[in-house]
Design a protein around this motif. Structure first.
Motif, PDB file in Angstrom:
ATOM      1  N   THR A 107      -4.207  -4.922   6.897  1.00 30.44           N
ATOM      2  CA  THR A 107      -3.911  -4.213   8.141  1.00 30.44           C
ATOM      3  C   THR A 107      -3.578  -2.754   7.845  1.00 30.44           C
ATOM      4  O   THR A 107      -3.276  -2.373   6.709  1.00 30.44           O
ATOM      5  N   GLU A 108      -3.628  -1.942   8.891  1.00 30.91           N
ATOM      6  CA  GLU A 108      -3.261  -0.540   8.748  1.00 30.91           C
ATOM      7  C   GLU A 108      -1.797  -0.400   8.324  1.00 30.91           C
ATOM      8  O   GLU A 108      -1.438   0.521   7.583  1.00 30.91           O
ATOM      9  N   LYS A 163      -2.443  -0.843  -6.626  1.00 37.72           N
ATOM     10  CA  LYS A 163      -3.880  -0.866  -6.369  1.00 37.72           C
ATOM     11  C   LYS A 163      -4.529   0.519  -6.483  1.00 37.72           C
ATOM     12  O   LYS A 163      -5.727   0.658  -6.252  1.00 37.72           O
ATOM     13  N   VAL A 164      -3.750   1.532  -6.846  1.00 42.48           N
ATOM     14  CA  VAL A 164      -4.272   2.892  -6.939  1.00 42.48           C
ATOM     15  C   VAL A 164      -5.117   3.044  -8.200  1.00 42.48           C
ATOM     16  O   VAL A 164      -4.649   2.799  -9.318  1.00 42.48           O
ATOM     17  N   LYS A 179       0.153  11.633   2.898  1.00 40.76           N
ATOM     18  CA  LYS A 179       1.301  12.129   3.662  1.00 40.76           C
ATOM     19  C   LYS A 179       2.168  10.977   4.166  1.00 40.76           C
ATOM     20  O   LYS A 179       3.395  11.060   4.171  1.00 40.76           O
ATOM     21  N   GLN A 180       1.524   9.904   4.606  1.00 42.17           N
ATOM     22  CA  GLN A 180       2.291   8.737   5.047  1.00 42.17           C
ATOM     23  C   GLN A 180       3.111   8.164   3.902  1.00 42.17           C
ATOM     24  O   GLN A 180       4.251   7.725   4.099  1.00 42.17           O
ATOM     25  N   ASP A 200       2.000   1.102   3.675  1.00 43.52           N
ATOM     26  CA  ASP A 200       3.181   0.716   2.899  1.00 43.52           C
ATOM     27  C   ASP A 200       2.916   0.984   1.416  1.00 43.52           C
ATOM     28  O   ASP A 200       2.240   0.219   0.741  1.00 43.52           O
ATOM     29  N   PHE A 201       3.449   2.073   0.917  1.00 40.90           N
ATOM     30  CA  PHE A 201       3.182   2.476  -0.466  1.00 40.90           C
ATOM     31  C   PHE A 201       3.666   1.429  -1.466  1.00 40.90           C
ATOM     32  O   PHE A 201       3.043   1.230  -2.516  1.00 40.90           O
TER      33      PHE A 201
END
Length: 309
Positions: A89-90, A102-103, A154-155, A95-96
């Motif tokens: 979901t968005e 997963k980055v 930014k989020q 949610d960092f």
């Protein structure tokens, strides 16, 4: 039928075949080096993500005589034969704490992606840029990834250096590196294509090493996708160079792999650069090209240097 009409025809034909609760979307998808492909996705209305099938190759098959009906059946078969991705979901993407493992990272050519890079966090490296994506899932259909844009950063309230630290840790674990000799790569290709007709002894004779030519090795990841960024993995070049007791010429074959060869003082950098440029323009698809320059890895400082002349 021109390409625009082809897209609309395929869209209408597929919409008639879709069940309720499924949405079809065809949208331009920016790829490497400014290439734009038309991606088709079919997803449930409660999911913001779905696998993408690119329609550009299907147009070529249509021009060669493949009926629209068969094209649609093939596309639907790709979606139906492979499992739906896990629901993302968005809110989860924002949610960092859930996304930081997963980055991952990739390498692209900076000048060829100047407009694209304005919208994504990136870090300059040589004549390249490190960009970042989320690796969400891998299955028989392929892999599901999400490119990290500036608005998502930014989020999360983190910066590019934080992404790099995570990617340097996560990417080698998800995409382990692999170095193979060029002869072994050719044997793998022949074994796959020839099947029972594969003759390793004959291939050894055909690939016999010419002492006048330095050996070539292929560095990529085990998945063979976006493996050029393996040059950023900790100690991968250092350990290989030490094993050969030589500095390394690094040839950017594509975004998926690089070629390595021991450094020899008699090598012509002008020749190597022109060779890479020629291969890029004649053999490598535009969306897979990485750079027209070769690099030199030196053991004394454990660094890669760009060679322009």
């Amino acid at each position: 039928m021109d390409y625009t009409a082809f897209l609309e025809t395929v869209k209408q034909a597929l919409m008639q075949k879709l069940g309720e609760g499924q949405d079809l979307l065809i949208r331009p998808v920016p790829k490497n080096n400014g290439v734009i492909l038309d991606g088709l996705s079919i997803h449930s209305q409660d999911s913001p993500l779905a696998p993408t099938v690119y329609l550009n190759p299907y147009y070529q098959q249509f021009k060669e005589g493949m009926p629209i009906e068969d094209i649609c059946e093939d596309i639907l078969g790709l979606f139906s034969e492979n499992p739906e991705p896990n629901k993302v979901t968005e809110k989860m993407l924002a949610d960092f704490s859930q996304m930081k493992t997963k980055v991952m990272m990739r390498l692209v050519h900076t000048d060829s992606n100047s407009e694209f890079l304005q919208d994504v966090p990136h870090i300059p490296y040589l004549d390249l840029s490190i960009i970042f994506h989320l690796f969400l899932e891998r299955n028989a259909f392929g892999q599901m990834t999400v490119l990290i844009h500036n608005d998502l950063l930014k989020q999360w309230k983190v910066d590019e250096q934080a992404l790099l630290r995570l990617a340097l840790k996560n990417t080698p674990a998800a995409y382990p590196p692999q170095i193979k000799s060029m002869s072994d790569v050719m044997k793998d290709i022949a074994r796959h294509n020839l099947g029972d007709g594969y003759d390793e002894e004959l291939l050894d004779q055909l690939l016999g090493q010419n002492e006048d030519n330095p050996p070539l090795y292929v560095l990529s990841n085990q998945a063979g996708i976006y493996g050029a960024c393996c040059i950023l993995y900790r100690n991968i070049l250092k350990n290989f160079a030490d094993s050969l007791e030589s500095d390394l010429i690094v040839i950017p074959s594509s975004i998926h792999e690089v070629l390595l060869t021991p450094y020899g003082g008699g090598l012509s950098y002008d020749y190597l650069n022109s060779m890479v440029t020629g291969i890029n323009h004649s053999e490598v698809p535009a969306e897979d090209q990485l750079s027209d320059h070769v690099y030199l890895y030196t053991r004394t400082d454990d660094r890669i240097h760009i060679i322009r002349a």
